[in-house]
Scaffold this motif. Structure first.
Motif, short mmCIF file in Angstrom:
data_model
loop_
_atom_site.label_atom_id
_atom_site.label_comp_id
_atom_site.label_asym_id
_atom_site.label_seq_id
_atom_site.Cartn_x
_atom_site.Cartn_y
_atom_site.Cartn_z
N VAL A 24 26.01 50.14 9.73
CA VAL A 24 25.57 48.94 10.43
C VAL A 24 25.21 47.87 9.41
O VAL A 24 24.42 48.12 8.51
CB VAL A 24 24.34 49.26 11.30
N PRO A 25 25.83 46.69 9.50
CA PRO A 25 25.44 45.63 8.58
C PRO A 25 23.97 45.29 8.80
O PRO A 25 23.52 45.22 9.95
CB PRO A 25 26.34 44.45 8.95
N PRO A 26 23.19 45.15 7.72
CA PRO A 26 21.75 45.03 7.88
C PRO A 26 21.32 43.69 8.47
O PRO A 26 20.25 43.61 9.06
CB PRO A 26 21.23 45.18 6.45
N ASP A 27 22.14 42.67 8.36
CA ASP A 27 21.65 41.34 8.70
C ASP A 27 21.78 40.98 10.17
O ASP A 27 20.94 40.30 10.72
CB ASP A 27 22.36 40.28 7.85
N ASP A 28 22.84 41.42 10.84
CA ASP A 28 22.94 41.00 12.22
C ASP A 28 23.64 42.05 13.07
O ASP A 28 23.89 43.16 12.63
CB ASP A 28 23.64 39.64 12.33
N LEU A 29 23.97 41.68 14.29
CA LEU A 29 24.56 42.64 15.22
C LEU A 29 25.94 43.10 14.75
O LEU A 29 26.80 42.28 14.47
CB LEU A 29 24.75 41.96 16.58
N PRO A 30 26.16 44.41 14.72
CA PRO A 30 27.52 44.88 14.43
C PRO A 30 28.41 44.58 15.64
O PRO A 30 27.91 44.49 16.76
CB PRO A 30 27.34 46.37 14.25
N ASP A 31 29.70 44.42 15.41
CA ASP A 31 30.59 44.23 16.54
C ASP A 31 31.33 45.52 16.82
O ASP A 31 32.33 45.85 16.19
CB ASP A 31 31.59 43.10 16.27
N GLU A 32 30.77 46.29 17.74
CA GLU A 32 31.37 47.57 18.09
C GLU A 32 32.00 47.52 19.47
O GLU A 32 32.16 48.53 20.13
CB GLU A 32 30.32 48.67 18.01
N ARG A 33 32.36 46.29 19.89
CA ARG A 33 32.88 46.13 21.24
C ARG A 33 34.22 46.82 21.45
O ARG A 33 34.57 47.15 22.56
CB ARG A 33 32.98 44.64 21.60
N LEU A 34 34.95 47.03 20.34
CA LEU A 34 36.26 47.66 20.47
C LEU A 34 36.15 49.01 21.17
O LEU A 34 36.94 49.33 22.04
CB LEU A 34 36.89 47.82 19.08
N LEU A 35 35.12 49.78 20.79
CA LEU A 35 35.01 51.10 21.40
C LEU A 35 34.72 50.99 22.89
O LEU A 35 35.18 51.80 23.69
CB LEU A 35 33.96 51.96 20.67
N LEU A 36 33.99 49.95 23.26
CA LEU A 36 33.69 49.76 24.68
C LEU A 36 34.95 49.37 25.47
O LEU A 36 35.15 49.80 26.60
CB LEU A 36 32.60 48.69 24.83
N PHE A 37 35.81 48.56 24.86
CA PHE A 37 37.10 48.25 25.48
C PHE A 37 37.86 49.55 25.78
O PHE A 37 38.43 49.72 26.86
CB PHE A 37 37.97 47.40 24.54
N PHE A 38 37.88 50.44 24.80
CA PHE A 38 38.66 51.67 24.97
C PHE A 38 38.00 52.62 25.95
O PHE A 38 38.69 53.36 26.65
CB PHE A 38 38.93 52.34 23.62
N THR A 39 36.67 52.61 26.02
CA THR A 39 36.01 53.46 27.01
C THR A 39 36.31 52.93 28.42
O THR A 39 36.64 53.70 29.32
CB THR A 39 34.49 53.49 26.76
N CYS A 40 36.20 51.61 28.61
CA CYS A 40 36.43 51.01 29.94
C CYS A 40 37.86 51.24 30.42
O CYS A 40 38.11 51.32 31.62
CB CYS A 40 36.16 49.51 29.91
N ALA A 41 38.81 51.29 29.50
CA ALA A 41 40.22 51.44 29.88
C ALA A 41 40.72 52.85 29.58
O ALA A 41 41.90 53.07 29.36
CB ALA A 41 41.07 50.41 29.15
N HIS A 42 39.81 53.82 29.56
CA HIS A 42 40.21 55.20 29.23
C HIS A 42 41.17 55.74 30.28
O HIS A 42 40.96 55.53 31.47
CB HIS A 42 38.96 56.08 29.13
N PRO A 43 42.22 56.44 29.84
CA PRO A 43 43.21 56.94 30.81
C PRO A 43 42.61 57.91 31.83
O PRO A 43 43.22 58.13 32.88
CB PRO A 43 44.27 57.63 29.94
N ALA A 44 41.45 58.50 31.54
CA ALA A 44 40.84 59.42 32.50
C ALA A 44 40.14 58.68 33.64
O ALA A 44 39.67 59.31 34.58
CB ALA A 44 39.85 60.35 31.78
N LEU A 45 40.05 57.35 33.55
CA LEU A 45 39.45 56.56 34.63
C LEU A 45 40.56 55.98 35.50
O LEU A 45 41.67 55.73 35.02
CB LEU A 45 38.60 55.43 34.04
N PRO A 46 40.27 55.74 36.79
CA PRO A 46 41.32 55.21 37.67
C PRO A 46 41.83 53.86 37.17
O PRO A 46 41.04 53.00 36.78
CB PRO A 46 40.62 55.02 39.02
#
Lengths: 114, 365
Positions: free
Chosen positions: B92-114
């Motif tokens: 985690v970069p110490p100064d500000d928010l990390p951008d980990e949104r990529l993993l959330l994109f992949f969770t939301c569009a996971h093939p196991a979800l409709p």
């Protein structure tokens, strides 16, 4: 996290074997899943003609019937229980398992945690 | 005011979901941190590192929550230990928010979800829309959408769909689902004539483009959406009626978006065989470049539809190709192709098929 892999056979040859893989493929997979330390349990099931169904009625009477027999082409042929960190890991193992090849398919069910 | 935190909300949610492995907790403390900011920032001033402030606040709230609920904490700790065993957390970069949104994109569009829920989940978790707003976007009753989101969240949690971006090897198989989820938001906005939704889809695609700069299909998707969105003012008449491409006042197309979109099309088409979004964006670019329908480069458009048809094997693409062939070779040629397609089950009761047919018959006269 434990997952149950229910292996459904699709097209089978006259010996009841999945036509998309060989017995060696199963042996290889079985060795891999055990060597990787994710294997919890697993069995391959005997032919469906040997199935018997039991129900206990409200009055305690036991009802035993022959079957069920295959009404669809999808027949439960065996299962594995594996212990892996998440669904993606379970999906990877299922894809490597010969049970998902050809006309076969694997249903993955997470084991409930209490 | 909530819109101000749209970027931060997605970032916080992604970082916290990964850290705790629990979307409910991440959502709860993300909202609490943003509410706390709305109360204290107007009084105390915006802190020098707003992202870090939000993250610290959210984590404190999470720790409070876990102290209150020891059983929940114990369960999370086990989940977390298992997740770390699978993939160690990113630095985690110490100064500000990390951008980990990529993993959330992949969770939301996971093939196991409709498939039909993936766009809704992306809009909810990365767009930061409320369930009511998401329901309105997809034209379903609030209650239906709430049920769908609850069911999807339950599956993510119980089946342990991970908060993890795929490896380079898995990416080609997983990325199309993410792109489709974002594109479904755009097409909903397009169909409902809602610029805000189309723009949200574009904003999400821009985030993806930053996070996956080497993926040409991301450039293709963003380019396609920009090129189509560039026509937004011209596609509706004075009384709100739809205006077909042929009849649109091309002077009202947004030149700036077309320029940006065309640049992205070039990126998407360069460096190997193109993907479907690259090809679709190239078709959109040819339309946008033309002064009118007559001078549109129809031979080139037909050639691109040939490529797209080979990639997708979709009867809808075949229908569009038939229309382009009619523009190149005359209505008879198009009608002959439509006759071949008429037996396709996907085109039965498909409105645009009959519209295209009627249009070509009219041109015969």
């Amino acid at each position: 996290m434990k997952y149950l892999m229910l292996m459904h056979a699709g097209a089978v040859d006259e010996n009841g074997q999945n036509t998309a893989c060989t017995p060696e493929d199963w042996m290889t997979f079985d060795k891999e899943v055990k060597d990787a330390g994710v294997f919890v349990s697993g069995e391959s099931l005997a032919d469906l003609v040997s199935a018997t169904t039991v129900r206990v009625a409200a009055d305690g009477r036991r009802v035993v019937t022959d079957g069920p027999f295959a009404e669809t082409r999808e027949v439960l042929g065996g299962f594995y229980v594996i212990d892996v960190p998440d669904l993606d890991a379970a999906l990877d193992w299922a894809a490597r398992c010969p049970g998902s090849w050809g006309d076969g398919s694997i249903v993955i069910r997470p084991v409930a945690q209490f | 005011m909530a819109a101000v935190f749209r970027e931060e909300r997605g970032r916080l949610l992604a970082a916290l979901a990964r850290r705790f492995g629990d979307l409910d907790l991440a959502e709860e403390v993300t909202s609490e941190a943003i509410e706390a900011a709305l109360v204290s920032w107007p009084v105390d001033g915006v802190p020098p590192r707003p992202g870090a402030w939000l993250m610290t606040t959210a984590r404190r709230r999470a720790i409070d929550r876990l102290r209150r609920d020891q059983a929940y904490a114990a369960r999370l700790a086990i989940l977390q230990a298992e997740a770390d065993r699978a993939a160690p957390p990113a630095p985690v970069p110490p100064d500000d928010l990390p951008d980990e949104r990529l993993l959330l994109f992949f969770t939301c569009a996971h093939p196991a979800l409709p498939a039909e829920d993936r766009g809704a989940l992306t809009l909810r978790f990365l767009g930061g829309l409320t369930t009511t707003e998401v329901a309105r976007a997809f034209l379903v009753p609030d209650e239906t959408m709430a049920k769908r989101i609850t069911r999807a969240k339950k599956k993510i949690s119980q089946a342990r769909i991970p908060f993890r971006a795929p490896s380079a090897g898995e990416l080609p198989q997983r990325l199309p689902d993410v792109l489709q989820a974002v594109y479904s938001i755009f097409t909903e906005g397009y169909a409902a004539r809602r610029s805000d939704l189309a723009e949200e889809a574009i904003r999400l695609a821009r985030i993806l483009r930053r996070l996956l700069p080497a993926e040409r299909e991301v450039a293709g998707l963003l380019g396609l959406m920009l090129l189509v969105h560039a026509r937004r003012d011209a596609r509706t008449g004075p009384d709100g009626e739809p205006v077909l491409l042929d009849d649109q006042d091309r002077g009202r197309w947004d030149r700036q978006l077309i320029e940006e979109g065309t640049t992205l099309v070039r990126v998407a088409l360069t460096g190997g065989p193109p993907g479907p979004y690259a090809v679709e964006s190239a078709i959109a670019a040819l339309h946008n470049e033309a002064a009118d329908v007559a001078t549109t480069d129809w031979p080139q458009i037909v050639a691109l539809y040939d490529v797209l048809l080979a990639l997708t094997e979709s009867p809808i693409v075949a229908l569009n190709r038939a229309v382009a062939v009619a523009m190149r070779d005359g209505p008879e040629a198009g009608l002959a192709l439509l006759d071949e397609l008429a037996s396709s089950p996907q085109l039965r009761d498909y409105g645009p098929f009959e519209v295209a047919r009627a249009d070509l018959l009219r041109r015969l006269e």
